[in-house]
Design an enzyme around this catalytic site. Structure first.
Site, mmCIF file in Angstrom:
data_model
loop_
_atom_site.group_PDB
_atom_site.id
_atom_site.type_symbol
_atom_site.label_atom_id
_atom_site.label_comp_id
_atom_site.label_asym_id
_atom_site.label_seq_id
_atom_site.Cartn_x
_atom_site.Cartn_y
_atom_site.Cartn_z
ATOM 1 N N LYS A 52 10.457 3.263 77.988
ATOM 2 C CA LYS A 52 11.404 4.392 78.002
ATOM 3 C C LYS A 52 12.805 3.904 77.646
ATOM 4 O O LYS A 52 13.533 4.547 76.887
ATOM 5 C CB LYS A 52 11.384 5.079 79.383
ATOM 6 C CG LYS A 52 10.114 5.891 79.606
ATOM 7 C CD LYS A 52 9.884 6.319 81.042
ATOM 8 C CE LYS A 52 8.496 6.956 81.157
ATOM 9 N NZ LYS A 52 8.136 7.369 82.516
ATOM 10 N N GLN A 96 10.177 7.146 88.374
ATOM 11 C CA GLN A 96 8.835 6.760 87.936
ATOM 12 C C GLN A 96 7.832 6.873 89.087
ATOM 13 O O GLN A 96 8.090 6.411 90.194
ATOM 14 C CB GLN A 96 8.875 5.313 87.401
ATOM 15 C CG GLN A 96 7.590 4.847 86.746
ATOM 16 C CD GLN A 96 7.250 5.599 85.466
ATOM 17 O OE1 GLN A 96 8.127 6.020 84.730
ATOM 18 N NE2 GLN A 96 5.969 5.773 85.206
ATOM 19 N N ASP A 119 11.330 15.357 83.717
ATOM 20 C CA ASP A 119 9.871 15.296 83.904
ATOM 21 C C ASP A 119 9.271 16.686 84.114
ATOM 22 O O ASP A 119 8.056 16.864 84.011
ATOM 23 C CB ASP A 119 9.550 14.476 85.164
ATOM 24 C CG ASP A 119 9.202 13.034 84.873
ATOM 25 O OD1 ASP A 119 8.596 12.769 83.829
ATOM 26 O OD2 ASP A 119 9.538 12.170 85.709
HETATM 27 N N1 GUN Z 1 3.926 8.065 86.038
HETATM 28 C C1 GUN Z 1 2.914 8.350 85.184
HETATM 29 N N2 GUN Z 1 3.269 9.333 84.344
HETATM 30 C C2 GUN Z 1 4.525 9.679 84.667
HETATM 31 C C3 GUN Z 1 5.439 10.635 84.166
HETATM 32 O O1 GUN Z 1 5.166 11.397 83.232
HETATM 33 N N3 GUN Z 1 6.647 10.688 84.780
HETATM 34 C C4 GUN Z 1 6.973 9.886 85.815
HETATM 35 N N4 GUN Z 1 8.163 10.037 86.367
HETATM 36 N N5 GUN Z 1 6.149 8.995 86.318
HETATM 37 C C5 GUN Z 1 4.937 8.888 85.750
#
Ligand code: GUN
Length: 283
Positions: A52, A96, A119
């Site tokens: 990211k 996350q 998200d």
């Molecule tokens: N962990 C696995 N997929 C995601 C996601 O799309 N967003 C976040 N914040 N954590 C994750």
């Protein structure tokens, strides 16, 4: 033999557009910033967060990384989120998942300001998706919609089957396909006669998390098959779908790796850009 839906190609296309928009905003004195919070040492999460960060750098988005120890308390995390909610240079906040066991995930996700919730996990944004009036869409389903659009795959009036009912993928995926006028069935672990249902699908999305789960006998001839799975089979990354046999029947199929995966980060970047535009009253 089916056509491969190339997630790398579509994500490059999406990211190029974002990069141009970010550049244009910068020329007007408007920066775009994403705060990423990682609590603990989960190895997969560390890789996702690094990816990211790299995507932000590639697109001219400022990323701020907050790496917190495993023993962080819910209150400490809430305090950081409160600071970020009030920080003008932070347009998007991503925490996350999964969080370490001691942390109250629901309280944490609810604390992120809905305007910065890139998200789309906050109940306000989940509710907006339900009523079809949304700015942010969870990144995985959003990426799938973008791929279907890129390949000009019609959803209207199609029989769509989603396997999985998670808050991150299955439920929002079903809603988006419904908003696009598909006829949607959501299947899950308690569904009976699963293959009877999946074999009627024009568009089949699998988000089960089990290698070799979707076999050719479960798939209709000419179906579009989207594989959200990220599994390990003898150490090798693979999806839910038995690609070799299903690709002989499907009209379009996403590979793993190189399908849905590359799209999710592109859509996170898109949500971050949307957040910045909204916070600057540009949309
Ligand atoms: N962990 C696995 N997929 C995601 C996601 O799309 N967003 C976040 N914040 N954590 C994750």
């Amino acid at each position: 033999m089916s056509k491969i839906i190339d997630g790398k190609k579509v994500s490059a296309f999406v990211k190029e557009n974002i990069k141009n928009e970010v550049k244009n905003l910068k020329e007007r004195g408007i920066g775009v910033g994403l705060a990423v919070i990682l609590v603990g040492e989960d190895p997969a999460s560390k890789i996702y967060v690094a990816n990211k960060k790299k995507a932000c750098a590639d697109l001219g988005i400022v990323s701020m990384e907050y790496l917190l120890p495993e023993n962080t308390t819910t209150d400490e995390l809430l305090s950081l989120i409160d600071t970020l909610n009030n920080e003008k240079t932070v347009n998007g906040i991503l925490c996350q998942l999964p969080l370490p066991k001691g942390i109250d995930e629901k309280t944490v996700l609810n604390a992120i300001s809905p305007e910065k919730d890139v998200d789309a996990f906050h109940p306000v944004n989940v509710g907006k998706i339900m009523i079809g009036d949304y700015d942010f869409v969870p990144c995985t389903p959003a990426g799938i919609m973008e791929m279907l659009k890129y390949y000009d795959i019609q959803i209207e009036s199609k029989t769509c089957v989603v396997i999985g009912r998670s808050n991150i993928v299955g439920k929002p995926m079903s809603m988006l396909l419904m908003h696009a006028n598909g006829t949607v069935t959501t299947c899950h672990s308690r569904t009976k006669n699963l293959s009877d249902i999946t074999s009627r699908a024009d568009i089949l999305v699998s988000s089960v998390g089990k290698a070799n789960f979707v076999t050719a006998d479960m798939v209709k001839e000419g179906a579009v098959v989207i594989d959200v799975g990220m599994n390990r089979d003898d150490g090798k990354l693979c999806g839910d779908v038995v690609f070799e046999e299903v690709s002989k029947k499907a009209s379009y199929i996403t590979p793993v790796p190189g399908g849905v995966g590359p799209m999710t980060i592109a859509m996170l970047m898109k949500n971050t850009l949307t957040a910045a535009k909204r916070q600057n009253n540009l949309i």
